[in-house]
Enzyme design. Structure first.
Site, mmCIF file in Angstrom:
data_model
loop_
_atom_site.group_PDB
_atom_site.id
_atom_site.type_symbol
_atom_site.label_atom_id
_atom_site.label_comp_id
_atom_site.label_asym_id
_atom_site.label_seq_id
_atom_site.Cartn_x
_atom_site.Cartn_y
_atom_site.Cartn_z
ATOM 1 C CB THR A 39 -0.967 -0.185 0.849
ATOM 2 O OG1 THR A 39 -1.535 -1.087 1.354
ATOM 3 C CG2 THR A 39 -1.753 1.045 0.953
ATOM 4 C CG ASP A 127 -5.856 -9.328 7.927
ATOM 5 O OD1 ASP A 127 -4.855 -8.904 8.814
ATOM 6 O OD2 ASP A 127 -5.924 -9.015 7.025
ATOM 7 C CE LYS A 139 -12.172 -0.396 24.063
ATOM 8 N NZ LYS A 139 -11.654 -1.974 24.784
ATOM 9 N NE ARG A 214 -42.292 -9.323 -8.028
ATOM 10 C CZ ARG A 214 -42.076 -10.494 -8.658
ATOM 11 N NH1 ARG A 214 -40.799 -10.215 -9.539
ATOM 12 N NH2 ARG A 214 -42.409 -11.502 -8.546
ATOM 13 C CE1 TYR A 215 -45.757 -11.455 -3.575
ATOM 14 C CE2 TYR A 215 -45.692 -9.621 -4.391
ATOM 15 C CZ TYR A 215 -46.009 -10.843 -4.415
ATOM 16 O OH TYR A 215 -46.818 -11.344 -5.058
ATOM 17 C CG HIS A 270 -48.025 -24.106 -4.768
ATOM 18 N ND1 HIS A 270 -47.804 -23.603 -3.857
ATOM 19 C CD2 HIS A 270 -48.714 -24.477 -5.383
ATOM 20 C CE1 HIS A 270 -48.947 -22.575 -4.692
ATOM 21 N NE2 HIS A 270 -49.810 -23.047 -5.193
ATOM 22 N NE ARG A 429 -47.509 -43.069 3.697
ATOM 23 C CZ ARG A 429 -46.230 -42.420 3.744
ATOM 24 N NH1 ARG A 429 -46.230 -42.383 2.494
ATOM 25 N NH2 ARG A 429 -46.419 -42.306 4.654
ATOM 26 C CG PHE A 457 -43.679 -47.721 7.982
ATOM 27 C CD1 PHE A 457 -44.579 -48.067 7.988
ATOM 28 C CD2 PHE A 457 -43.135 -48.027 8.933
ATOM 29 C CE1 PHE A 457 -45.122 -47.467 8.969
ATOM 30 C CE2 PHE A 457 -42.984 -47.173 10.067
ATOM 31 C CZ PHE A 457 -44.476 -47.417 10.386
ATOM 32 C CG ASP A 462 -54.724 -48.944 4.436
ATOM 33 O OD1 ASP A 462 -53.616 -48.928 3.922
ATOM 34 O OD2 ASP A 462 -55.623 -48.246 5.197
#
Length: 508
Positions: A39, A127, A139, A214-215, A270, A429, A457, A462
Site C-alpha cells: 500500500t 489476518d 471500538k 418484492r415481498y 408449490h 397415506r 412404510f 389398505d
C-alpha cells in the site's frame, strides 16, 4: 454531534481498487498518511508523500509480513480517548501520534478456501493485524473513522468532498457497525473452515450478500434473500425472482439433480413435481412431463438438465410459466423464449451446494444433513413371490426419486420414465394414494402396469389393496412397519411385486 476533522490516516489494504481517489483527496486536504508494504508503494507511485509505519514503530515488517502494525504506537494512536486527560498525557509521554482515520481490509480468506488452496496457504490468509486494526478503530468510533472495505469508499469520498473530512458521531458509529459486520463475518468463515465436517454443537452462519425481494410468501410479508444467486445462475430474461419463485427453484434443483446424466424435464408447483419425465430428446421429455398435469403446470417452474433446443422451446413457448432453468440454450431457442419479457430464464452454473440445511424454528434454528441417499437397483430388497421385471425396476427407482422430493405423506405413481401422478402433503397415506389415483384418471392415464412409490412404510395393507384394484402391480417402499408382513401377504395373494429400500424419505 461531536464533529472530528480527519488530520491523519493509517492505510493498509489488500485490494487497491478505488484507493487512488481517496488518497489524492486526503493528500489535497493535508492529511498525514502512514502506510505499509504494498500500500505504501502504491501511494508513493501516485506521487504522494507517505510515512512508513516502520518509521513510527522503529521495527521493520517481520516474520514474513505476519507482524507489521502490532505495536503500541499504532494501537495507541487509534485507541486513545481524545477527551481523556490521562490518555492525552500518555500519548504525549510516549510520542504516540493521533490516527483519525484507519483504512484497512482483510486478506481474502474465503476466496482462498474456495480456490482449493493448501492448508498452509489458507492459514496465511488468516489476518491478524488487519482484524485488530478494524476492531480497535471501531471500538474507538467516538474519535476514529474506520473504513474496512473498498465498498465503503463512496461514503468516505463524499465526506472528504462535501465536508473536507469532517465527520459526526453518527457517521463514525455507522462506519464502526459496518466494520464489526465485516470482522464477525470473517471470523465465522474461519470458524467454519476449522470445523468443517466436525460434529459441533454451535450454529454459526454469516451471509453478507443479499437482495430485497418484492415481498415474502404473501404480499403483506417483507422478504430478503441472503446469498449469491449470481454464482449459481445467469439470469437471461425476465423479472426478479420472488420469494415463492426461490422456494420452487430450490425444490426444482434438488429434484433434477436426482436424474443427472439423463434427458429429464420436471415441472414444479408449490415445491412439488406436477410432472416429470425422462426420454431420448428434451422435447419428448418435456411433453411427457407436461402430460402428467397440464393444469397445474400453468404458472409453474420448469427445469431440465439438458440444453434446450428450438424444437423444445417451441413447445415451451405455448405454456405460461414463471421460471425456466437449464444448463444452456441454443441461440434460436433463446431468441424465441425471451420474446416474453417477464418470463424468467436461468442458465444454471456448476456450483457445489452445501450438504446441510437449516431453517428457523420456534425460538431457534433446526439443522440437518440433506437427504442425499440415492437407492440403487442392487440395494432393493424383494420381499414378495413375484420379483419386479427390469422395466418395473426402472420405474420403481424413478418413482422413488420423485417421492423423496414430494411433500409427505406422499405417493407417486409412474411408468418407466414418466410420473403419472402423485398424492402430496396428505395427513394419511390412504388419502395420498386416492388423490394420486383420481388425478391420474382425470388426465386420461391407465394405471394398468404402473408402479407405486411411498415415502414411508405402510402401517396397514389398505394401500396395496387400493393400488391393486386400480391396476398397479409393483410397489416400492421403505418397510419397517410392525405390520409389513400383512402388506406382503396381500401382494403375494394378488401377484404384486414389492421391494423394500430400508430408507424413509419424509419431506415436511
Amino acid at each position: 454531534m461531536n464533529p472530528r476533522k480527519i488530520k491523519s490516516a493509517l492505510i493498509s489494504v489488500y485490494y487497491k481498487d478505488g484507493l487512488d481517489r481517496i488518497v489524492k483527496l486526503l493528500d489535497k486536504q493535508g492529511v498525514k498518511i502512514y502506510s505499509t508494504g504494498g500500500t505504501q508503494k502504491f501511494i508513493e507511485d501516485l506521487g504522494i508523500k507517505v510515512t512508513p509505519v516502520e518509521d513510527l514503530t522503529t521495527y521493520p515488517s517481520i516474520l514474513g509480513g505476519r507482524v507489521k502494525t502490532l505495536h503500541p504506537k499504532i494501537f495507541g494512536g487509534i485507541l486513545f480517548r481524545r477527551d481523556f486527560e490521562q490518555d492525552q498525557k500518555e500519548v504525549a509521554q510516549y510520542d504516540i501520534p493521533s490516527l483519525d482515520l484507519v483504512i484497512v481490509d482483510l486478506y481474502p480468506f474465503e476466496e482462498t478456501v474456495a480456490s482449493g488452496a493448501s492448508d498452509e496457504d489458507i492459514i496465511e490468509k488468516i489476518d491478524i493485524g488487519g482484524i485488530s486494526l478494524i476492531r480497535g478503530a471501531a471500538k474507538n468510533f467516538k474519535d476514529v473513522v474506520i473504513v474496512a472495505s473498498k465498498d465503503q469508499y463512496p461514503m468516505l469520498e463524499n465526506i472528504l468532498v462535501e465536508r473536507k473530512g469532517e465527520t459526526d458521531l453518527n457517521e463514525r458509529r455507522l462506519f464502526a457497525g459496518r466494520a464489526f459486520d465485516i470482522s464477525s463475518h470473517y471470523d465465522t468463515a474461519i470458524f467454519n473452515y476449522f470445523f468443517s465436517g466436525e460434529e459441533i454443537k454451535h450454529f454459526k452462519q454469516s451471509v453478507r450478500d443479499f437482495q430485497v425481494l418484492r415481498y415474502g410468501e404473501n404480499p403483506h410479508q417483507a422478504g430478503v434473500f441472503y446469498g449469491k444467486l449470481d454464482d449459481m445462475f445467469e439470469k437471461l430474461n425476465g423479472k426478479e425472482l420472488s420469494y415463492n419463485n426461490l422456494l420452487d427453484v430450490d425444490a426444482a434443483v434438488g429434484l433434477i439433480d436426482e436424474f443427472e446424466g439423463t434427458t429429464t424435464f420436471a415441472i414444479l408447483k408449490h415445491n412439488n413435481a406436477c410432472g416429470i419425465a425422462t426420454a431420448t430428446t428434451p422435447k419428448e421429455a418435456y411433453l411427457k412431463a407436461l402430460a402428467a398435469d397440464p393444469v397445474s403446470a400453468f404458472g409453474g417452474v420448469i427445469i431440465t438438465g439438458s440444453k434446450i433446443d428450438l424444437a423444445t422451446a417451441e413447445e415451451l413457448n405455448k405454456l405460461f410459466f414463471e421460471v425456466l432453468i437449464a444448463p444452456d440454450f441454443e441461440k434460436d431457442a433463446l431468441e424465441l423464449l425471451t420474446s416474453k419479457k417477464n418470463r424468467i430464464l436461468l442458465r444454471r452454473k456448476p456450483v457445489t451446494l452445501s450438504s446441510r440445511q437449516f431453517k428457523t424454528l420456534l425460538n431457534g434454528v433446526i439443522e440437518q444433513e440433506k437427504d442425499l441417499k440415492k437407492e440403487t437397483e442392487e440395494e432393493l430388497k424383494p420381499v414378495t413371490n413375484r420379483f419386479p421385471s427390469d422395466k418395473e425396476k426402472r420405474a420403481l427407482l424413478f418413482a422413488n426419486k420423485i417421492c423423496k422430493h414430494t411433500k409427505s405423506n406422499a405417493i407417486v405413481l409412474a411408468v418407466d420414465g414418466q410420473m403419472i401422478s402423485s398424492g402430496v402433503g396428505q395427513t394419511s397415506r390412504v388419502d395420498a394414494l386416492r388423490q394420486a389415483i383420481e388425478k391420474a384418471k382425470s388426465f386420461g392415464f391407465s394405471l394398468e402396469g404402473a408402479v407405486m412409490a411411498s415415502d414411508a412404510f405402510f402401517p396397514f395393507p389398505d394401500c396395496v389393496e387400493i393400488a391393486d384394484k386400480a391396476g398397479i402391480k409393483a410397489v416400492i417402499q421403505p418397510g419397517g412397519s410392525i405390520k409389513d408382513q400383512e402388506s406382503i401377504d396381500y401382494c403375494n395373494a394378488h401377484d404384486i411385486a414389492m421391494v423394500l429400500t430400508g430408507f424413509r424419505h419424509f419431506k415436511h
